[in-house]
Design an enzyme around this catalytic site. Structure first.
Site, PDB file in Angstrom:
ATOM      1  N   GLU A  34       0.958  -1.115  -0.030  1.00  0.00           N
ATOM      2  CA  GLU A  34       0.009  -0.135  -0.022  1.00  0.00           C
ATOM      3  C   GLU A  34       0.806   1.371  -0.031  1.00  0.00           C
ATOM      4  O   GLU A  34       0.638   2.207  -0.702  1.00  0.00           O
ATOM      5  CB  GLU A  34      -0.830  -0.064   1.155  1.00  0.00           C
ATOM      6  CG  GLU A  34      -1.949   1.047   1.143  1.00  0.00           C
ATOM      7  CD  GLU A  34      -2.959   1.000   2.543  1.00  0.00           C
ATOM      8  OE1 GLU A  34      -3.516   1.959   2.497  1.00  0.00           O
ATOM      9  OE2 GLU A  34      -3.169  -0.098   2.993  1.00  0.00           O
ATOM     10  N   SER A  80      18.750   6.918  -0.117  1.00  0.00           N
ATOM     11  CA  SER A  80      18.119   5.450  -0.560  1.00  0.00           C
ATOM     12  C   SER A  80      18.179   5.494  -2.186  1.00  0.00           C
ATOM     13  O   SER A  80      19.014   6.494  -2.792  1.00  0.00           O
ATOM     14  CB  SER A  80      16.514   5.829  -0.294  1.00  0.00           C
ATOM     15  OG  SER A  80      16.009   6.786  -0.958  1.00  0.00           O
ATOM     16  N   LEU A  81      17.767   4.463  -2.800  1.00  0.00           N
ATOM     17  CA  LEU A  81      17.838   3.893  -4.047  1.00  0.00           C
ATOM     18  C   LEU A  81      16.456   4.247  -4.737  1.00  0.00           C
ATOM     19  O   LEU A  81      15.420   4.272  -4.310  1.00  0.00           O
ATOM     20  CB  LEU A  81      18.373   2.650  -4.322  1.00  0.00           C
ATOM     21  CG  LEU A  81      19.470   1.954  -3.751  1.00  0.00           C
ATOM     22  CD1 LEU A  81      19.580   0.420  -3.869  1.00  0.00           C
ATOM     23  CD2 LEU A  81      20.826   2.607  -4.127  1.00  0.00           C
ATOM     24  N   LYS A 104      17.367  -6.936  -2.026  1.00  0.00           N
ATOM     25  CA  LYS A 104      16.870  -5.679  -1.225  1.00  0.00           C
ATOM     26  C   LYS A 104      16.454  -6.260   0.118  1.00  0.00           C
ATOM     27  O   LYS A 104      15.033  -6.684   0.173  1.00  0.00           O
ATOM     28  CB  LYS A 104      15.952  -4.954  -1.973  1.00  0.00           C
ATOM     29  CG  LYS A 104      15.645  -3.642  -1.199  1.00  0.00           C
ATOM     30  CD  LYS A 104      14.860  -2.880  -2.318  1.00  0.00           C
ATOM     31  CE  LYS A 104      14.508  -1.514  -1.360  1.00  0.00           C
ATOM     32  NZ  LYS A 104      13.651  -1.672  -0.281  1.00  0.00           N
ATOM     33  N   ARG A 125      20.542   4.239  10.306  1.00  0.00           N
ATOM     34  CA  ARG A 125      20.451   5.160   8.889  1.00  0.00           C
ATOM     35  C   ARG A 125      19.671   6.443   9.447  1.00  0.00           C
ATOM     36  O   ARG A 125      20.125   7.524   8.749  1.00  0.00           O
ATOM     37  CB  ARG A 125      19.492   4.358   8.060  1.00  0.00           C
ATOM     38  CG  ARG A 125      19.266   5.392   6.543  1.00  0.00           C
ATOM     39  CD  ARG A 125      18.711   4.295   5.674  1.00  0.00           C
ATOM     40  NE  ARG A 125      18.034   5.047   4.478  1.00  0.00           N
ATOM     41  CZ  ARG A 125      17.271   4.622   3.537  1.00  0.00           C
ATOM     42  NH1 ARG A 125      17.316   3.195   3.630  1.00  0.00           N
ATOM     43  NH2 ARG A 125      17.057   5.488   2.718  1.00  0.00           N
ATOM     44  N   CYS A 413      -7.299 -22.312  29.366  1.00  0.00           N
ATOM     45  CA  CYS A 413      -7.544 -22.709  27.882  1.00  0.00           C
ATOM     46  C   CYS A 413      -6.302 -23.396  27.572  1.00  0.00           C
ATOM     47  O   CYS A 413      -5.314 -22.817  27.478  1.00  0.00           O
ATOM     48  CB  CYS A 413      -8.093 -21.742  27.216  1.00  0.00           C
ATOM     49  SG  CYS A 413      -8.086 -22.290  25.610  1.00  0.00           S
TER      50      CYS A 413
END
Length: 656
Positions: A34, A80-81, A104, A125, A413
């Site tokens: 998403e 970032s790439l 990746k 990072r 349970c």
């Protein structure tokens, strides 16, 4: 135009909020597919309108961490790439240059700095320019060495990731549904925000180096740099050299590895980079990425429509989770017929109906996920009783996230004892392969397992199990073999497997080595106690007696003993052992023994003790790096405790 601007502003707010949660280990606001879809929409709108906000995720990298800790600027910005879903774009980028393809990884990027052969610092990072210093966690993360032979300045970048196997184990051991993690990446992010190294170490975070950012000595080839890192002791990402013409075949072959379930490390795509590092460094910076640093390939999610058959309700620990069971469909080369719906809130978000059409994908090529609903009719019936024990259920709403979850109200349970079954079949317990925590949850929900001894009667249900999704004749046969092999068990492993509070492997060893297994059973029956055994004490002794006093535990023990053969172990006179009366602290890597557990077992078998920290009572500190400046070495020198190597220990105390 105004409508497009408002949409851009809305997308930036949504994506930044999701990124903040992602980078700070919080609840997942939106899944990867998403986020990617909204990011692609934002990129398209920005290109069409030229309207770009300063804090747009197309212009930034990473996110500022909210957690505490010292912030430091990166020596080399961690950009970032650029990403694509088209192989043709990868080929155009590669042009006529030799390139490398690698995974990746879906984790958290870390940057390691070395000087004079020693690890100096670890930075997250962060926002790409500034990261958080987490060097204090260096002993809790695997995959990189503390020392290397190279004496120059070196910077290494890689991904800290948690395997799917460890993720499933850790998540299923968390009782509070609000504290569960959405995926391995979310867990890795949350883990590295913890302050306790021992807690981080338990989560098995591993560093995977994906590039050598800088070193003093010239080394132009990216491939040679990765080989150098691997020889220096780093865990390095898989890689393969190719060119533009070979890319389609290589990408297809690597993608099949994910689709066939060969990857236990979470990945969300592939990366290509130039072998010529000088050429790669000569590019410009556009937005939030360097144009020649690398190019990421993201898989296009293949959505397939199918009809919902029914919802299966599975109880584990205290949460009853919905699972969509639908007409089998082929997705990414495999047949899929079920997908977790997570919780009641997800059912509401999707608008699920009793009868409906589901749109299903395999997130990251692995995990089946319902992403949309069509033609919903009727309301989903929420169970009023637990599927395992039939006690009443209740809906709880998280005070933090507002998430609705369904719970069993019965404290006894069977499904709430999943942790105990996990310990029972573990390596230190009965060592039974093929019974993962997810498998046992399914068997418990099916009524096959109610107590430990039932595991040894699973053969009675093999016909039904063979027909379950994910099982076949071979997997059932392997499980049967492992169960049968576990019928002969060492008494220490058996006692540990019983899940008696406060009684771990060390306590079990002390009991067995001091009085033997038969006396252990007799003392519990007689209520005699174990305080006379060194290292047990009143608290553990009472725990043993109280455990046996509960009728269900005594019955469970009796039933188990009828299924097993307990190995006979001679009681050793510890006073005659080579390590009698000595206390050792073992630190660092070992080579004579398989691991530190085996080393510790030998010391204890010879009447010695192994402590976790150096004190005035320590006889020897065993460290193969006797000249190390570690805290244990410094403490030993302050107290006058001798520091010996493992070879010296063997010569002194492991003589035949």
């Amino acid at each position: 135009m105004e409508e497009q601007k408002k949409r851009i502003e809305n997308l930036v707010e949504q994506l930044n909020r999701a990124s903040a949660a992602y980078y700070n280990g919080q609840d997942e606001i939106m899944p990867n597919y998403e986020w990617d879809s909204l990011f692609d929409e934002l990129t398209r709108l920005e290109q069409e309108t030229g309207y770009i906000l300063p804090d747009s995720p197309t212009q930034t990298t990473g996110y500022e961490e909210n957690a505490g800790g010292q912030k430091e600027a990166h020596e080399f910005p961690a950009l970032s790439l650029a990403k694509t879903k088209q192989i043709s774009e990868l080929q155009a980028w590669a042009a006529d240059k030799p390139i490398w393809l690698s995974w990746k990884l879906d984790g958290l990027t870390l940057v390691l700095t070395y000087d004079n052969g020693k690890l100096q610092k670890i930075l997250t990072r962060g926002n790409g320019s500034v990261g958080k210093n987490i060097t204090f966690l260096k002993g809790a993360i695997s995959g990189f060495p503390d020392k290397i032979s190279y004496q120059g300045h070196m910077v290494v970048r890689g991904e800290a990731a948690i395997s799917y196997t460890d993720f499933a184990m850790i998540n299923d051991m968390i009782e509070d549904d609000d504290e569960k993690y959405a995926n391995p990446r979310n867990l890795a992010s949350g883990t590295l925000n913890l302050e306790d190294p021992s807690e981080v170490k338990e989560r098995h975070v591993r560093f995977h180096a994906f590039t050598l950012v800088y070193m003093d000595e010239p080394m132009k080839s990216w491939g040679e740099r990765m080989d150098f890192l691997e020889k220096s002791g780093f865990t390095v990402v898989d890689r393969e050299q190719t060119d533009a013409a070979g890319l389609p075949e290589v990408v297809e072959r690597w993608t099949r590895r994910v689709e066939d379930g060969q990857m236990d490390i979470p990945v969300d795509g592939l990366v290509i980079c130039y072998d010529d590092t000088d050429y790669a460094a000569s590019g410009s910076v556009t937005g939030h990425h360097a144009t020649r640093a690398g190019f990421a390939f993201k898989w296009q999610d293949e959505a397939v429509d199918t009809q919902l058959s029914y919802i299966e309700w599975s109880c584990a620990v205290s949460t009853i989770s919905p699972v969509a069971v639908f007409e089998p469909v082929q997705i990414e080369g495999t047949t899929v017929s079920r997908a977790s719906l997570c919780n009641l809130s997800e059912i509401e978000r999707l608008g699920l109906g009793k009868h409906c059409t589901l749109s299903v994908i395999k997130a990251n090529k692995i995990i089946p996920k319902c992403v949309a609903v069509k033609d919903a009719e009727g309301e989903v019936e929420i169970p009023r009783e637990c599927p395992v024990c039939h006690a009443p259920t209740e809906v709880r709403v998280s005070s933090n996230s507002g998430t609705k979850t369904l719970h069993c109200t019965n404290p006894d349970c069977t499904a709430k004892n999943v942790k105990k079954f996990t310990r029972f079949v573990s390596k230190w317990g009965m060592d039974i392969d093929g019974l993962s925590i997810q498998t046992m949850v399914r068997f418990i929900n099916a009524g096959y397992i109610r107590e430990f001894a039932d595991i040894y009667h699973l053969r009675e249900h093999f016909e039904e199990i063979s027909g379950m999704d994910g099982f076949g004749e071979k997997s059932v046969a392997n499980m049967d073999k492992s169960i049968e092999e576990s019928r002969n068990v060492h008494p220490v492993n058996f006692i540990f497997a019983l899940c008696i509070p406060l009684i771990g492997v060390d306590a079990a060893k002390k009991i067995v080595n001091t009085i033997g297994f038969d006396a252990f059973l007799q003392r519990m029956k007689d209520g005699e106690g174990f305080e006379d055994i060194d290292g047990i004490g009143a608290e553990r002794s009472n725990s043993l007696l109280n455990w046996y006093a509960k009728e269900s535990n005594a019955d469970s023990l009796t039933h188990l003993l009828g299924e097993l053969t307990i190995e006979h172990v001679e009681i050793k006179n510890a006073a005659e052992g080579t390590c009698a009366g000595l206390t050792f602290v073992i630190t660092g890597d070992v080579h004579h023994y398989k691991n530190r557990d085996e080393f510790k077992a030998f010391v204890e078998s010879q009447g010695g003790k192994v402590a976790g920290s150096v004190s005035g009572k320590t006889s020897y500190l065993v460290n193969n790096d006797t000249e190390s400046a570690s805290s244990k070495n410094r403490k030993a020198k302050e107290l006058g405790v001798p520091i010996i190597s493992e070879d010296e220990f063997v010569a002194l105390y492991a003589r035949q």
